[in-house]
Write a protein that holds these residues in place. Structure first.
Motif, PDB file in Angstrom:
ATOM      1  N   ASN A  86     -68.586 -43.357 -35.899  1.00 13.78           N
ATOM      2  CA  ASN A  86     -67.349 -44.000 -35.442  1.00 13.78           C
ATOM      3  C   ASN A  86     -66.642 -43.100 -34.428  1.00 13.78           C
ATOM      4  O   ASN A  86     -66.106 -42.043 -34.755  1.00 13.78           O
ATOM      5  N   GLU A  87     -66.625 -43.539 -33.181  1.00 12.16           N
ATOM      6  CA  GLU A  87     -66.086 -42.716 -32.099  1.00 12.16           C
ATOM      7  C   GLU A  87     -64.572 -42.572 -32.167  1.00 12.16           C
ATOM      8  O   GLU A  87     -64.021 -41.535 -31.765  1.00 12.16           O
ATOM      9  N   LEU A  88     -63.885 -43.573 -32.669  1.00  8.84           N
ATOM     10  CA  LEU A  88     -62.436 -43.467 -32.818  1.00  8.84           C
ATOM     11  C   LEU A  88     -62.092 -42.359 -33.816  1.00  8.84           C
ATOM     12  O   LEU A  88     -61.199 -41.546 -33.578  1.00  8.84           O
ATOM     13  N   LEU A  89     -62.831 -42.329 -34.929  1.00  9.91           N
ATOM     14  CA  LEU A  89     -62.592 -41.291 -35.926  1.00  9.91           C
ATOM     15  C   LEU A  89     -62.993 -39.912 -35.399  1.00  9.91           C
ATOM     16  O   LEU A  89     -62.318 -38.915 -35.676  1.00  9.91           O
TER      17      LEU A  89
ATOM     18  N   LEU B  92     -65.364 -31.832 -30.359  1.00 12.82           N
ATOM     19  CA  LEU B  92     -65.555 -32.450 -29.052  1.00 12.82           C
ATOM     20  C   LEU B  92     -67.041 -32.607 -28.741  1.00 12.82           C
ATOM     21  O   LEU B  92     -67.479 -33.641 -28.207  1.00 12.82           O
ATOM     22  N   ALA B  93     -67.814 -31.607 -29.087  1.00 17.62           N
ATOM     23  CA  ALA B  93     -69.250 -31.648 -28.817  1.00 17.62           C
ATOM     24  C   ALA B  93     -69.960 -32.735 -29.619  1.00 17.62           C
ATOM     25  O   ALA B  93     -71.046 -33.192 -29.240  1.00 17.62           O
ATOM     26  N   ARG B  94     -69.337 -33.184 -30.701  1.00 18.04           N
ATOM     27  CA  ARG B  94     -69.961 -34.208 -31.547  1.00 18.04           C
ATOM     28  C   ARG B  94     -69.652 -35.629 -31.073  1.00 18.04           C
ATOM     29  O   ARG B  94     -70.247 -36.585 -31.559  1.00 18.04           O
ATOM     30  N   ILE B  95     -68.710 -35.771 -30.168  1.00 24.95           N
ATOM     31  CA  ILE B  95     -68.360 -37.111 -29.691  1.00 24.95           C
ATOM     32  C   ILE B  95     -69.454 -37.621 -28.763  1.00 24.95           C
ATOM     33  O   ILE B  95     -69.836 -36.947 -27.805  1.00 24.95           O
TER      34      ILE B  95
ATOM     35  N   TRP C  16     -64.884 -40.107 -25.638  1.00 27.96           N
ATOM     36  CA  TRP C  16     -65.324 -38.850 -25.017  1.00 27.96           C
ATOM     37  C   TRP C  16     -64.425 -38.486 -23.847  1.00 27.96           C
ATOM     38  O   TRP C  16     -64.036 -37.326 -23.682  1.00 27.96           O
ATOM     39  N   TYR C  17     -64.078 -39.482 -23.040  1.00 31.03           N
ATOM     40  CA  TYR C  17     -63.246 -39.239 -21.859  1.00 31.03           C
ATOM     41  C   TYR C  17     -61.838 -38.798 -22.262  1.00 31.03           C
ATOM     42  O   TYR C  17     -61.277 -37.857 -21.689  1.00 31.03           O
ATOM     43  N   TYR C  18     -61.259 -39.492 -23.226  1.00 27.70           N
ATOM     44  CA  TYR C  18     -59.893 -39.155 -23.635  1.00 27.70           C
ATOM     45  C   TYR C  18     -59.839 -37.808 -24.363  1.00 27.70           C
ATOM     46  O   TYR C  18     -58.865 -37.056 -24.216  1.00 27.70           O
ATOM     47  N   ALA C  19     -60.873 -37.503 -25.131  1.00 28.80           N
ATOM     48  CA  ALA C  19     -60.900 -36.207 -25.795  1.00 28.80           C
ATOM     49  C   ALA C  19     -60.965 -35.077 -24.768  1.00 28.80           C
ATOM     50  O   ALA C  19     -60.241 -34.080 -24.870  1.00 28.80           O
TER      51      ALA C  19
END
Length: 215
Positions: free
Chosen positions: A132-135, A156-159, A168-171
């Motif tokens: 889950n990318e949001l989580l 961050l590396a796990r997204i 990924w972009y927002y992080a």
């Protein structure tokens, strides 16, 4: 299972999230119309009116859980976090597996700056749903705001990249912002909007809540 109405998870984050959806096997047109009126109040930021309408709707089971979660979202928007949490807890009593209510419990902590508590909730959800990318994004944001740079970089590396969401972009934009690299942060945000046009609301909401630049 028929998706009837899309609503923000908390419309919190545009809340927000157009994830939580009202679902039911069968529902009459009157119930559907009542819910749509509540959503209109959310869109117009008339949260007291939305709460009043929710209170007037009769529902049971999953529908009652959905409405209780939505009431909690309204209280969250009003910054009445005690009442918001009470409603999310009640929604989980009615529907223990409800993603939106679990998420919103973490979001209430997040919005109050209780990042350690929020992290505990989001991480538990992520452990159950690792893709889950949001989580993934919310866990990263908790570490970032706790100023745990090492853990933030690991998260961050796990997204996933490329992903199914702009996470990924927002992080990366958030990380660059915290590092003072505003132009780099802006590049990531521009990329997110180009690739995920119309799908950035929940992430924009997080940036707005934190007063991070959204451009």
């Amino acid at each position: 299972m028929e998706v009837l109405v899309k609503t923000p998870i908390i419309t919190l984050l545009a809340l927000i999230l157009v994830l939580p959806c009202l679902v039911a096997q069968a529902v009459d047109d009157n119930f559907r119309a009542q819910v749509e009126m509540v959503i209109e109040d959310f869109n117009d930021k008339k949260y007291d009116s939305a709460i009043s309408k929710i209170d007037s709707i009769k529902a049971e089971g999953d529908d009652a859980a959905f409405l209780t979660n939505l009431r909690g979202a309204a209280y969250t928007k009003k910054k009445d976090y005690v009442e918001a949490k009470r409603n999310f807890e009640k929604a989980l009593e009615l529907s223990p597996g409800m993603f939106a209510a679990h998420f919103n419990m973490g979001e209430v902590d997040f919005l109050q700056g209780n990042y350690k508590e929020a992290l505990s909730k989001f991480q538990a959800m992520l452990d159950a749903d690792p893709r889950n990318e949001l989580l993934q994004f919310k866990v990263f944001m908790c570490y970032l705001l706790m100023e745990d740079d090492r853990s933030a970089k690991r998260a961050l590396a796990r997204i996933k990249y490329p992903g199914d969401t702009p996470a990924w972009y927002y992080a990366n934009a958030a990380y660059e912002h915290k590092q003072g690299n505003k132009s780099k942060a802006s590049e990531y945000l521009s990329g997110a909007r180009y690739i995920f046009a119309g799908k950035t609301d929940i992430f924009d909401e997080t940036f707005s809540d934190l007063e991070f630049p959204r451009r």
